[in-house]
Design a protein around this motif. Structure first.
Motif, PDB file in Angstrom:
ATOM      1  N   THR A 191     -15.749  20.957 -17.432  1.00  0.00           N
ATOM      2  CA  THR A 191     -16.684  22.069 -17.669  1.00  0.00           C
ATOM      3  C   THR A 191     -17.111  22.094 -19.132  1.00  0.00           C
ATOM      4  OG1 THR A 191     -15.597  23.332 -15.912  1.00  0.00           O
ATOM      5  CG2 THR A 191     -16.994  24.573 -17.432  1.00  0.00           C
ATOM      6  N   ALA A 192     -16.149  21.866 -20.029  1.00  0.00           N
ATOM      7  CA  ALA A 192     -16.445  21.814 -21.475  1.00  0.00           C
ATOM      8  C   ALA A 192     -17.408  20.663 -21.783  1.00  0.00           C
ATOM      9  CB  ALA A 192     -15.154  21.648 -22.266  1.00  0.00           C
ATOM     10  N   ALA A 193     -17.204  19.519 -21.126  1.00  0.00           N
ATOM     11  CA  ALA A 193     -18.092  18.359 -21.326  1.00  0.00           C
ATOM     12  C   ALA A 193     -19.510  18.679 -20.848  1.00  0.00           C
ATOM     13  CB  ALA A 193     -17.554  17.140 -20.575  1.00  0.00           C
ATOM     14  N   ARG A 194     -19.608  19.347 -19.690  1.00  0.00           N
ATOM     15  CA  ARG A 194     -20.930  19.726 -19.152  1.00  0.00           C
ATOM     16  C   ARG A 194     -21.639  20.716 -20.079  1.00  0.00           C
ATOM     17  NH1 ARG A 194     -22.948  18.280 -14.653  1.00  0.00           N
ATOM     18  NH2 ARG A 194     -21.755  17.253 -13.040  1.00  0.00           N
ATOM     19  N   THR A 195     -20.877  21.675 -20.601  1.00  0.00           N
ATOM     20  CA  THR A 195     -21.447  22.689 -21.512  1.00  0.00           C
ATOM     21  C   THR A 195     -22.016  22.018 -22.760  1.00  0.00           C
ATOM     22  OG1 THR A 195     -19.783  24.254 -20.721  1.00  0.00           O
ATOM     23  CG2 THR A 195     -20.947  24.838 -22.742  1.00  0.00           C
ATOM     24  N   ALA A 196     -21.239  21.092 -23.337  1.00  0.00           N
ATOM     25  CA  ALA A 196     -21.701  20.368 -24.533  1.00  0.00           C
ATOM     26  C   ALA A 196     -22.905  19.489 -24.193  1.00  0.00           C
ATOM     27  CB  ALA A 196     -20.564  19.521 -25.097  1.00  0.00           C
ATOM     28  N   ALA A 197     -22.898  18.870 -23.004  1.00  0.00           N
ATOM     29  CA  ALA A 197     -23.990  17.971 -22.593  1.00  0.00           C
ATOM     30  C   ALA A 197     -25.289  18.735 -22.365  1.00  0.00           C
ATOM     31  CB  ALA A 197     -23.598  17.225 -21.323  1.00  0.00           C
ATOM     32  N   ASN A 198     -25.191  20.004 -21.929  1.00  0.00           N
ATOM     33  CA  ASN A 198     -26.395  20.804 -21.667  1.00  0.00           C
ATOM     34  C   ASN A 198     -27.140  21.164 -22.955  1.00  0.00           C
ATOM     35  OD1 ASN A 198     -26.055  20.790 -18.918  1.00  0.00           O
ATOM     36  ND2 ASN A 198     -24.917  22.707 -18.858  1.00  0.00           N
ATOM     37  N   ALA A 199     -26.428  21.110 -24.090  1.00  0.00           N
ATOM     38  CA  ALA A 199     -27.028  21.507 -25.375  1.00  0.00           C
ATOM     39  C   ALA A 199     -27.764  20.357 -26.063  1.00  0.00           C
ATOM     40  CB  ALA A 199     -25.946  22.054 -26.294  1.00  0.00           C
ATOM     41  N   ILE A 200     -27.580  19.128 -25.574  1.00  0.00           N
ATOM     42  CA  ILE A 200     -28.187  17.955 -26.237  1.00  0.00           C
ATOM     43  C   ILE A 200     -28.756  17.000 -25.197  1.00  0.00           C
ATOM     44  CG2 ILE A 200     -26.714  17.973 -28.301  1.00  0.00           C
ATOM     45  CD1 ILE A 200     -25.011  15.776 -26.819  1.00  0.00           C
ATOM     46  N   TYR A 201     -29.445  15.968 -25.685  1.00  0.00           N
ATOM     47  CA  TYR A 201     -29.881  14.893 -24.786  1.00  0.00           C
ATOM     48  C   TYR A 201     -28.698  13.949 -24.588  1.00  0.00           C
ATOM     49  CZ  TYR A 201     -31.804  10.488 -23.185  1.00  0.00           C
ATOM     50  OH  TYR A 201     -32.010   9.333 -22.468  1.00  0.00           O
ATOM     51  N   VAL A 202     -28.357  13.741 -23.332  1.00  0.00           N
ATOM     52  CA  VAL A 202     -27.240  12.841 -23.005  1.00  0.00           C
ATOM     53  C   VAL A 202     -27.811  11.574 -22.385  1.00  0.00           C
ATOM     54  CG1 VAL A 202     -25.155  12.582 -21.594  1.00  0.00           C
ATOM     55  CG2 VAL A 202     -25.659  14.773 -22.633  1.00  0.00           C
ATOM     56  N   PRO A 203     -27.420  10.389 -22.862  1.00  0.00           N
ATOM     57  CA  PRO A 203     -27.916   9.141 -22.259  1.00  0.00           C
ATOM     58  C   PRO A 203     -27.605   9.086 -20.759  1.00  0.00           C
ATOM     59  CG  PRO A 203     -26.673   8.695 -24.271  1.00  0.00           C
ATOM     60  CD  PRO A 203     -26.468  10.140 -23.957  1.00  0.00           C
ATOM     61  N   PRO A 204     -28.471   8.447 -19.966  1.00  0.00           N
ATOM     62  CA  PRO A 204     -28.264   8.395 -18.505  1.00  0.00           C
ATOM     63  C   PRO A 204     -26.887   7.865 -18.096  1.00  0.00           C
ATOM     64  CG  PRO A 204     -30.431   7.541 -19.063  1.00  0.00           C
ATOM     65  CD  PRO A 204     -29.723   7.772 -20.353  1.00  0.00           C
ATOM     66  N   ALA A 205     -26.376   6.875 -18.829  1.00  0.00           N
ATOM     67  CA  ALA A 205     -25.056   6.303 -18.486  1.00  0.00           C
ATOM     68  C   ALA A 205     -23.962   7.354 -18.635  1.00  0.00           C
ATOM     69  CB  ALA A 205     -24.752   5.103 -19.378  1.00  0.00           C
ATOM     70  N   GLN A 206     -24.073   8.161 -19.697  1.00  0.00           N
ATOM     71  CA  GLN A 206     -23.080   9.207 -19.937  1.00  0.00           C
ATOM     72  C   GLN A 206     -23.182  10.304 -18.876  1.00  0.00           C
ATOM     73  OE1 GLN A 206     -20.443   9.272 -21.344  1.00  0.00           O
ATOM     74  NE2 GLN A 206     -20.349  10.417 -23.238  1.00  0.00           N
ATOM     75  N   GLN A 207     -24.436  10.663 -18.503  1.00  0.00           N
ATOM     76  CA  GLN A 207     -24.641  11.672 -17.457  1.00  0.00           C
ATOM     77  C   GLN A 207     -24.070  11.179 -16.126  1.00  0.00           C
ATOM     78  OE1 GLN A 207     -25.997  14.869 -17.945  1.00  0.00           O
ATOM     79  NE2 GLN A 207     -25.074  15.069 -15.933  1.00  0.00           N
ATOM     80  N   GLY A 208     -24.258   9.879 -15.866  1.00  0.00           N
ATOM     81  CA  GLY A 208     -23.696   9.282 -14.656  1.00  0.00           C
ATOM     82  C   GLY A 208     -22.176   9.358 -14.645  1.00  0.00           C
ATOM     83  N   THR A 209     -21.559   9.155 -15.814  1.00  0.00           N
ATOM     84  CA  THR A 209     -20.089   9.235 -15.927  1.00  0.00           C
ATOM     85  C   THR A 209     -19.606  10.660 -15.648  1.00  0.00           C
ATOM     86  OG1 THR A 209     -20.233   7.541 -17.650  1.00  0.00           O
ATOM     87  CG2 THR A 209     -18.131   8.669 -17.433  1.00  0.00           C
ATOM     88  N   ILE A 210     -20.353  11.653 -16.156  1.00  0.00           N
ATOM     89  CA  ILE A 210     -19.999  13.061 -15.907  1.00  0.00           C
ATOM     90  C   ILE A 210     -20.089  13.363 -14.413  1.00  0.00           C
ATOM     91  CG2 ILE A 210     -20.731  15.463 -16.286  1.00  0.00           C
ATOM     92  CD1 ILE A 210     -21.654  14.585 -19.110  1.00  0.00           C
ATOM     93  N   ASP A 211     -21.173  12.904 -13.765  1.00  0.00           N
ATOM     94  CA  ASP A 211     -21.348  13.142 -12.320  1.00  0.00           C
ATOM     95  C   ASP A 211     -20.256  12.438 -11.513  1.00  0.00           C
ATOM     96  OD1 ASP A 211     -23.602  14.733 -12.596  1.00  0.00           O
ATOM     97  OD2 ASP A 211     -24.981  13.037 -12.571  1.00  0.00           O
ATOM     98  N   LEU A 212     -19.886  11.240 -11.936  1.00  0.00           N
ATOM     99  CA  LEU A 212     -18.833  10.493 -11.240  1.00  0.00           C
ATOM    100  C   LEU A 212     -17.501  11.241 -11.307  1.00  0.00           C
ATOM    101  CD1 LEU A 212     -18.152   7.809  -9.772  1.00  0.00           C
ATOM    102  CD2 LEU A 212     -17.616   6.829 -11.988  1.00  0.00           C
ATOM    103  N   GLN A 213     -17.163  11.746 -12.501  1.00  0.00           N
ATOM    104  CA  GLN A 213     -15.915  12.506 -12.664  1.00  0.00           C
ATOM    105  C   GLN A 213     -15.968  13.809 -11.864  1.00  0.00           C
ATOM    106  OE1 GLN A 213     -13.198  11.538 -13.842  1.00  0.00           O
ATOM    107  NE2 GLN A 213     -11.976  13.356 -14.265  1.00  0.00           N
TER     108      GLN A 213
END
Length: 422
Positions: A191-213
């Motif tokens: 949840t903390a990772a998602r919150t931080a990711a929502n505040a910035i541009y996250v590269p697609p590979a990193q977003q994919g890693t978040i979705d996978l987890q």
């Protein structure tokens, strides 16, 4: 290595690229690095030489040479900007990571670099190397050391508000807690990772890693439909980037379909345009499991587990869910087989279900203890005795309700008499 240096020019780089073999090319490039010139052009050529050396050493699987290269380059790092130093260091560590069987070398290399960055007060680089070290320690199953390292790093990075690095660290922390079977903390870190990711541009590979987890954690909570949607998002991201993790996202999508009793959809997904790109042992394993589940065949299920051991049993995420699926399938089959009997030999059930007698006996005793059916095992004669489901007599609950109501009446009468007496 020759003691005479070569001029730091593009001609020297070209000479190295035209060398007969890799060893000669590496020797030429090392001689370029020995050039004492520190002009801007010389530094640029040396950076190119470092990139080429790293690539050549990686191709020759010379991990120790890459490690010594980093030590040799420390004086050079004082001549170039810190951002370029960070890029070179991370590039060499990545080169070592591409050499198989070098996890111990990578860990010791990262520890050396952390000490050097502390001494040089290069916080930006140190934080990233420490994050890499924590990931390596987790892969090496050194969980307590990784957790200690991450705990301090998270506080420091939060204070600096470096959102991109914070996403990496929170995601790593989530994976670490999941490995330790601490699901609440794994979810909190994600949840903390998602919150931080929502505040910035996250590269697609990193977003994919978040979705996978996210998918992995939802699957662990048996919420397979939500997990499927996350795995699908991860698959689309990795597929667009041609990331090798795409096949694992697809594999977990198929697992979710099997777990929600939609095993018939597996063949359709595999034969789709996106699925055909990843046909191989991973998808063949899931197809074999789906076929076994559709046919309710334990024998086919065990055959799939045996034939695709690397893809099923050695993948901890798939293995955990398939163990649960196997138990459910075994219980359903046993209940169906013992239904017509009141007394039956265990060996006969084992023969019908095509499993070892001791395996069947152990499962039957477990099912009796879990009250899946009423019965007992007579191990003296090797028989299972099944009892009729005990019929509940309605007189007992009715009597208890009557007594309860009488108690209420008595209490009411007592309260009224107390008021009259007053």
């Amino acid at each position: 290595m020759s003691s005479s240096y070569l001029p730091a020019t593009t001609d020297s780089i070209a000479q190295a690229l035209e060398a007969k073999d890799r060893s000669q090319a590496i020797s030429i490039l090392y001689r370029v690095l020995e050039n004492p010139s520190s002009s801007s052009e010389a530094l640029r050529i040396k950076e190119q030489a470092i990139t080429n050396i790293s690539e050549l050493l990686r191709e020759e699987n010379r991990a120790e040479d890459l490690r010594s290269l980093l030590t040799q380059l420390r004086p050079f790092f004082s001549l170039i900007p810190k951002a370029k130093t960070a890029k070179i260091v991370r590039g060499i560590i990545d080169s070592v990571a591409k050499i198989p069987g070098t996890s111990d070398v990578q860990i010791s290399l990262c520890k050396e670099m952390v000490e050097w960055t502390r001494a040089e007060k290069r916080s930006f680089l140190r934080q990233r190397v420490e994050a890499r070290l924590a990931a390596l320690l987790m892969e090496n199953k050194e969980y307590s050391e990784a957790l200690t390292l991450l705990s301090g790093l998270v506080k420091e990075v939060r204070r600096l508000d470096d959102k991109l690095l914070l996403v990496d660290i929170d995601l790593l922390e989530s994976k670490l807690h999941f490995s330790l079977r601490n699901l609440p903390k794994a979810k909190a870190a994600l949840t903390a990772a998602r919150t931080a990711a929502n505040a910035i541009y996250v590269p697609p590979a990193q977003q994919g890693t978040i979705d996978l987890q996210s998918g992995i954690l939802h699957a662990e909570e048996k919420d397979y439909k939500t997990a499927y949607s996350y795995f699908f998002e991860a698959f689309e991201a990795f597929n667009a980037l041609e990331d090798p993790r795409a096949v694992f996202s697809l594999k977990y999508m198929l697992l979710c379909k099997i777990m929600v009793n939609q095993a018939d959809d597996v063949a359709g997904i595999i034969s789709s345009k996106a699925g055909l790109r990843y046909v191989g042992p991973e998808l063949d394993a899931m197809k074999a499991v789906a076929d076994a589940y559709s046919k309710r065949s334990l024998k086919l299920f065990e055959t799939a587990l045996r034939d695709f051991k690397g893809q099923l049993e050695e993948d901890p995420i798939v293995h955990r869910h398939l163990s649960s699926l196997y138990d459910t399938l075994l219980e359903q089959n046993l209940c169906r087989l013992i239904e017509p009997f009141s007394r039956v030999e265990i060996s006969h059930i084992a023969e019908l279900i095509e499993l070892p007698v001791d395996h069947v006996e152990k499962k039957l005793s477990q099912m009796i203890l879990d009250k899946k059916f009423a019965g007992t095992l007579d191990q003296g004669v090797g028989c299972l005795i099944i009892f009729d489901d005990p019929k509940q007599d309605d007189i007992y609950p009715a009597t208890l309700e009557t007594i309860h109501n009488m108690g209420k009446v008595v209490d009411s009468l007592f309260n009224r008499s107390a008021k009259v007496m007053a």
